[in-house]
Each structure stands twice: as C-alpha cells, then as structure tokens.
Motif scaffolding. Structure first.
Motif, PDB file in Angstrom:
ATOM      1  N   TRP A   1     -48.111  14.765 -83.115  1.00  0.00           N
ATOM      2  CA  TRP A   1     -47.301  13.752 -82.439  1.00  0.00           C
ATOM      3  C   TRP A   1     -46.744  12.807 -83.499  1.00  0.00           C
ATOM      4  CZ3 TRP A   1     -45.721  13.487 -77.539  1.00  0.00           C
ATOM      5  CH2 TRP A   1     -46.403  14.225 -76.574  1.00  0.00           C
TER       6      TRP A   1
ATOM      7  N   GLN B   1     -31.082   9.256 -78.257  1.00  0.00           N
ATOM      8  CA  GLN B   1     -32.237  10.055 -78.652  1.00  0.00           C
ATOM      9  C   GLN B   1     -32.472  11.284 -77.784  1.00  0.00           C
ATOM     10  OE1 GLN B   1     -34.613   9.379 -81.331  1.00  0.00           O
ATOM     11  NE2 GLN B   1     -32.760   8.296 -81.913  1.00  0.00           N
TER      12      GLN B   1
ATOM     13  N   PHE C   1     -33.414  15.161 -78.804  1.00  0.00           N
ATOM     14  CA  PHE C   1     -34.724  15.719 -78.477  1.00  0.00           C
ATOM     15  C   PHE C   1     -34.581  17.009 -77.679  1.00  0.00           C
ATOM     16  CE2 PHE C   1     -36.875  11.257 -78.567  1.00  0.00           C
ATOM     17  CZ  PHE C   1     -36.915  11.292 -79.947  1.00  0.00           C
ATOM     18  N   GLU C   2     -33.617  17.045 -76.778  1.00  0.00           N
ATOM     19  CA  GLU C   2     -33.412  18.251 -75.974  1.00  0.00           C
ATOM     20  C   GLU C   2     -32.954  19.430 -76.848  1.00  0.00           C
ATOM     21  OE1 GLU C   2     -34.192  19.043 -72.833  1.00  0.00           O
ATOM     22  OE2 GLU C   2     -35.125  17.064 -72.602  1.00  0.00           O
TER      23      GLU C   2
ATOM     24  N   LYS D   1     -35.975  20.594 -78.663  1.00  0.00           N
ATOM     25  CA  LYS D   1     -36.826  21.338 -77.728  1.00  0.00           C
ATOM     26  C   LYS D   1     -36.304  22.755 -77.527  1.00  0.00           C
ATOM     27  CE  LYS D   1     -38.993  20.032 -73.578  1.00  0.00           C
ATOM     28  NZ  LYS D   1     -39.083  19.229 -72.372  1.00  0.00           N
TER      29      LYS D   1
ATOM     30  N   ILE E   1     -39.776  20.812 -81.225  1.00  0.00           N
ATOM     31  CA  ILE E   1     -40.684  19.970 -80.458  1.00  0.00           C
ATOM     32  C   ILE E   1     -40.847  20.615 -79.087  1.00  0.00           C
ATOM     33  CG2 ILE E   1     -40.038  17.850 -81.690  1.00  0.00           C
ATOM     34  CD1 ILE E   1     -38.458  16.990 -79.169  1.00  0.00           C
TER      35      ILE E   1
ATOM     36  N   SER F   1     -42.311  18.444 -76.513  1.00  0.00           N
ATOM     37  CA  SER F   1     -42.452  17.317 -75.595  1.00  0.00           C
ATOM     38  C   SER F   1     -42.002  16.037 -76.291  1.00  0.00           C
ATOM     39  CB  SER F   1     -43.924  17.190 -75.174  1.00  0.00           C
ATOM     40  OG  SER F   1     -44.098  16.141 -74.246  1.00  0.00           O
ATOM     41  N   TYR F   2     -41.554  15.099 -75.480  1.00  0.00           N
ATOM     42  CA  TYR F   2     -41.271  13.753 -75.989  1.00  0.00           C
ATOM     43  C   TYR F   2     -41.531  12.771 -74.865  1.00  0.00           C
ATOM     44  CZ  TYR F   2     -36.690  14.457 -73.745  1.00  0.00           C
ATOM     45  OH  TYR F   2     -35.678  14.715 -72.853  1.00  0.00           O
ATOM     46  N   LYS F   3     -41.888  11.542 -75.267  1.00  0.00           N
ATOM     47  CA  LYS F   3     -42.218  10.499 -74.291  1.00  0.00           C
ATOM     48  C   LYS F   3     -41.737   9.158 -74.819  1.00  0.00           C
ATOM     49  CE  LYS F   3     -46.650  12.612 -73.140  1.00  0.00           C
ATOM     50  NZ  LYS F   3     -48.062  12.389 -72.912  1.00  0.00           N
TER      51      LYS F   3
ATOM     52  N   THR G   1     -42.787  12.078 -80.113  1.00  0.00           N
ATOM     53  CA  THR G   1     -42.295  13.457 -80.090  1.00  0.00           C
ATOM     54  C   THR G   1     -43.419  14.362 -80.555  1.00  0.00           C
ATOM     55  OG1 THR G   1     -41.350  13.114 -82.300  1.00  0.00           O
ATOM     56  CG2 THR G   1     -39.852  12.950 -80.433  1.00  0.00           C
ATOM     57  N   HIS G   2     -43.610  15.479 -79.854  1.00  0.00           N
ATOM     58  CA  HIS G   2     -44.671  16.419 -80.207  1.00  0.00           C
ATOM     59  C   HIS G   2     -44.070  17.641 -80.892  1.00  0.00           C
ATOM     60  CE1 HIS G   2     -47.830  19.480 -79.641  1.00  0.00           C
ATOM     61  NE2 HIS G   2     -48.568  18.456 -80.013  1.00  0.00           N
TER      62      HIS G   2
END
Length: 150
Positions: free
Chosen positions: A35, A58, A62-63, A66, A71, A73-75, A93-94
């Motif tokens: 993470w 962002q 992130f998408e 992904k 990655i 996952s992201y939160k 971000t994982h």
C-alpha cells in the motif's frame, strides 16, 4: 544479605520470564503487494474542493493503472475532525507487488499516454491550481498489510 536476596529474585524472574516473539505465518501472515499511503493535511474548509479535484485528476489515472494490473485497489480516507499538523486525507493505492514499483519504460510510457488521453497535462495543472494554498503533504510511505491469526 538483603542484596543477595534481591539478586536471587531478579535472577529467578529472568529465568521464568519468557520472551514472546511474534512468528510470521503463525501469528500473522504478510499479504502480497504494497500500500502506498499519501497523508495530506487539508484546510477543513477545502476538503470538499480537494476531493472534487482528486476525483477528476487522480481517479482516471488509478483506473488506467488498475486496467494494467499495476494496482488492484485504491481508497480515499477522510478524517472526521481536524487536528492541525495531522493528515485529514489519506490517498491509498495498493500495488499488486513490489515489482510494480520497478521502472518499465514500455509499460510506464503506455500508461502515461493513456492517462493523458483521459486527463491532459493542462487539465492536471488547472485541477491542482490553488492546492498549495490549502494542502500540505505530511507523509508518503509504503505499507505492508498483514492478517492476524485467529
């Protein structure tokens, strides 16, 4: 005589005391991936503005990451309440593995091109304009997740 008794008691305590050391894969299991956690202090009057900007700037990136398996996952976490000098927004971000942090010119340039197709460099500059007035980066770290044994 009393000194000898104290030393004997301390010695006996040391012999009977056991050190508890956590055992990997027995007490806890490390999980795959890492993470990345960015901790940001945001003026409490601008948290909504900041989140709106992150959604535009962002999330598309992130998408794309992904979709390419960089990655999984992201939160975004928001603190309830405010404490000056402490983070109020976490961006997490994982990465699927630590290997995803290694440079890969072809992958990195392809991902950057896809991100810029969704959100141009100019749009990025506009989105972050003014951020310096109400946000401060507090921390940026890589964290490993563990699962505790039951």
């Amino acid at each position: 005589m009393s000194r000898a008794m104290i030393l004997a008691a301390v010695g006996a305590a040391c012999l009977t005391a056991t050190v508890s050391i956590a055992k990997k894969y027995t007490d806890y299991t490390p999980q795959k991936g890492l993470w990345e956690v960015n901790a940001i202090e945001v003026d409490p009057n601008h948290v909504d503005d900041y989140l709106t900007g992150l959604r535009k700037s962002q999330v598309p990136g992130f998408e794309v990451m992904k979709a390419h398996g960089i990655i999984d996952s992201y939160k975004f976490l928001v603190r309830n309440g405010y404490n000056k000098g402490a983070p109020s927004v976490l961006i997490m971000t994982h990465f699927t593995s630590a290997a995803m942090l290694e440079p890969d010119q072809a992958r990195d340039q392809m991902v950057e091109k896809e991100i810029l197709a969704k959100f141009s460099e100019e749009e990025g500059k506009v989105a972050v304009a003014g951020y310096e007035k109400y946000r401060t980066f507090v921390d940026d770290g890589l964290w490993s997740e563990v699962t505790m044994a039951k």
